[in-house]
Design a protein around this motif. Structure first.
Motif, PDB file in Angstrom:
ATOM      1  N   VAL A  48       8.041   4.700  -6.024  1.00 25.92           N
ATOM      2  CA  VAL A  48       7.849   5.763  -5.040  1.00 25.92           C
ATOM      3  C   VAL A  48       7.398   5.078  -3.762  1.00 25.92           C
ATOM      4  O   VAL A  48       6.384   4.370  -3.745  1.00 25.92           O
ATOM      5  CB  VAL A  48       6.808   6.799  -5.509  1.00 25.92           C
ATOM      6  N   VAL A  49       8.175   5.272  -2.701  1.00 25.62           N
ATOM      7  CA  VAL A  49       7.930   4.592  -1.432  1.00 25.62           C
ATOM      8  C   VAL A  49       7.608   5.643  -0.375  1.00 25.62           C
ATOM      9  O   VAL A  49       8.338   6.627  -0.229  1.00 25.62           O
ATOM     10  CB  VAL A  49       9.166   3.767  -1.002  1.00 25.62           C
ATOM     11  N   PRO A 104       0.808  -1.226   0.000  1.00 24.10           N
ATOM     12  CA  PRO A 104       0.000   0.000   0.000  1.00 24.10           C
ATOM     13  C   PRO A 104       0.843   1.278   0.000  1.00 24.10           C
ATOM     14  O   PRO A 104       0.352   2.343  -0.352  1.00 24.10           O
ATOM     15  CB  PRO A 104      -0.827  -0.105   1.284  1.00 24.10           C
ATOM     16  N   SER A 105       2.119   1.156   0.336  1.00 29.97           N
ATOM     17  CA  SER A 105       2.969   2.342   0.418  1.00 29.97           C
ATOM     18  C   SER A 105       3.933   2.465  -0.769  1.00 29.97           C
ATOM     19  O   SER A 105       4.878   3.233  -0.725  1.00 29.97           O
ATOM     20  CB  SER A 105       3.764   2.318   1.718  1.00 29.97           C
ATOM     21  N   VAL A 106       3.690   1.689  -1.861  1.00 25.86           N
ATOM     22  CA  VAL A 106       4.587   1.705  -3.022  1.00 25.86           C
ATOM     23  C   VAL A 106       3.798   1.943  -4.307  1.00 25.86           C
ATOM     24  O   VAL A 106       2.766   1.320  -4.534  1.00 25.86           O
ATOM     25  CB  VAL A 106       5.358   0.366  -3.144  1.00 25.86           C
ATOM     26  N   ALA A 107       4.294   2.853  -5.131  1.00 27.71           N
ATOM     27  CA  ALA A 107       3.793   3.038  -6.497  1.00 27.71           C
ATOM     28  C   ALA A 107       4.940   2.667  -7.432  1.00 27.71           C
ATOM     29  O   ALA A 107       6.094   2.998  -7.165  1.00 27.71           O
ATOM     30  CB  ALA A 107       3.365   4.481  -6.730  1.00 27.71           C
ATOM     31  N   VAL A 108       4.641   1.978  -8.536  1.00 31.07           N
ATOM     32  CA  VAL A 108       5.696   1.483  -9.425  1.00 31.07           C
ATOM     33  C   VAL A 108       5.301   1.719 -10.880  1.00 31.07           C
ATOM     34  O   VAL A 108       4.134   1.620 -11.240  1.00 31.07           O
ATOM     35  CB  VAL A 108       5.976  -0.012  -9.167  1.00 31.07           C
ATOM     36  N   VAL A 160      11.034   3.489   5.226  1.00 25.09           N
ATOM     37  CA  VAL A 160      11.163   3.774   3.796  1.00 25.09           C
ATOM     38  C   VAL A 160      12.469   3.195   3.264  1.00 25.09           C
ATOM     39  O   VAL A 160      12.494   2.536   2.222  1.00 25.09           O
ATOM     40  CB  VAL A 160      11.068   5.293   3.525  1.00 25.09           C
ATOM     41  N   THR A 161      13.555   3.404   3.991  1.00 25.72           N
ATOM     42  CA  THR A 161      14.861   2.875   3.582  1.00 25.72           C
ATOM     43  C   THR A 161      14.841   1.350   3.543  1.00 25.72           C
ATOM     44  O   THR A 161      15.355   0.736   2.607  1.00 25.72           O
ATOM     45  CB  THR A 161      15.956   3.370   4.554  1.00 25.72           C
ATOM     46  N   SER A 162      14.226   0.734   4.524  1.00 31.88           N
ATOM     47  CA  SER A 162      14.136  -0.724   4.578  1.00 31.88           C
ATOM     48  C   SER A 162      13.325  -1.274   3.405  1.00 31.88           C
ATOM     49  O   SER A 162      13.721  -2.265   2.784  1.00 31.88           O
ATOM     50  CB  SER A 162      13.490  -1.139   5.902  1.00 31.88           C
ATOM     51  N   LEU A 163      12.213  -0.636   3.074  1.00 31.02           N
ATOM     52  CA  LEU A 163      11.394  -1.095   1.960  1.00 31.02           C
ATOM     53  C   LEU A 163      12.114  -0.911   0.629  1.00 31.02           C
ATOM     54  O   LEU A 163      12.034  -1.772  -0.246  1.00 31.02           O
ATOM     55  CB  LEU A 163      10.045  -0.369   1.961  1.00 31.02           C
TER      56      LEU A 163
END
Length: 93
Positions: free
Chosen positions: A57-58, A36-40, A66-69
């Motif tokens: 976009v995270v 849910p927190s990523v657009a690709v 954010v860095t971990s994802l």
């Protein structure tokens, strides 16, 4: 709110057609679009057979999340795509 833009340039050696490129890059939208927190999206090298560029976009509440994802996306992509990641760029907004 923390936002990162992760751009990955991928080489696809021996790829001879756009159809083969789609198969080799297969399912990035489905795999990473579930978060849910990523657009690709495929953001570059659209007409090249032997290369591809993807942007993620995270978004997250904490910088470390954010860095971990972003790291997780890079790792999964390197393990699942039949190609080589040539460049990975992170930009924090």
């Amino acid at each position: 709110m923390h936002i990162a833009v992760l751009t990955l340039k991928i080489a696809l050696p021996g790829c001879g057609s756009l159809k083969e490129k789609r198969q080799r890059m297969g399912g990035l939208h489905e795999r990473f679009g579930r978060y849910p927190s990523v657009a690709v999206c495929e953001s570059g090298d659209l007409d090249r057979h032997d290369a591809s560029e993807w942007t993620f976009v995270v978004v997250g509440n904490a910088s470390r999340d954010v860095t971990s994802l972003c790291s997780e996306i890079e790792d999964k992509l390197q393990r699942t795509v039949d190609g080589r990641v040539l460049d990975a760029t992170r930009e924090f907004l």
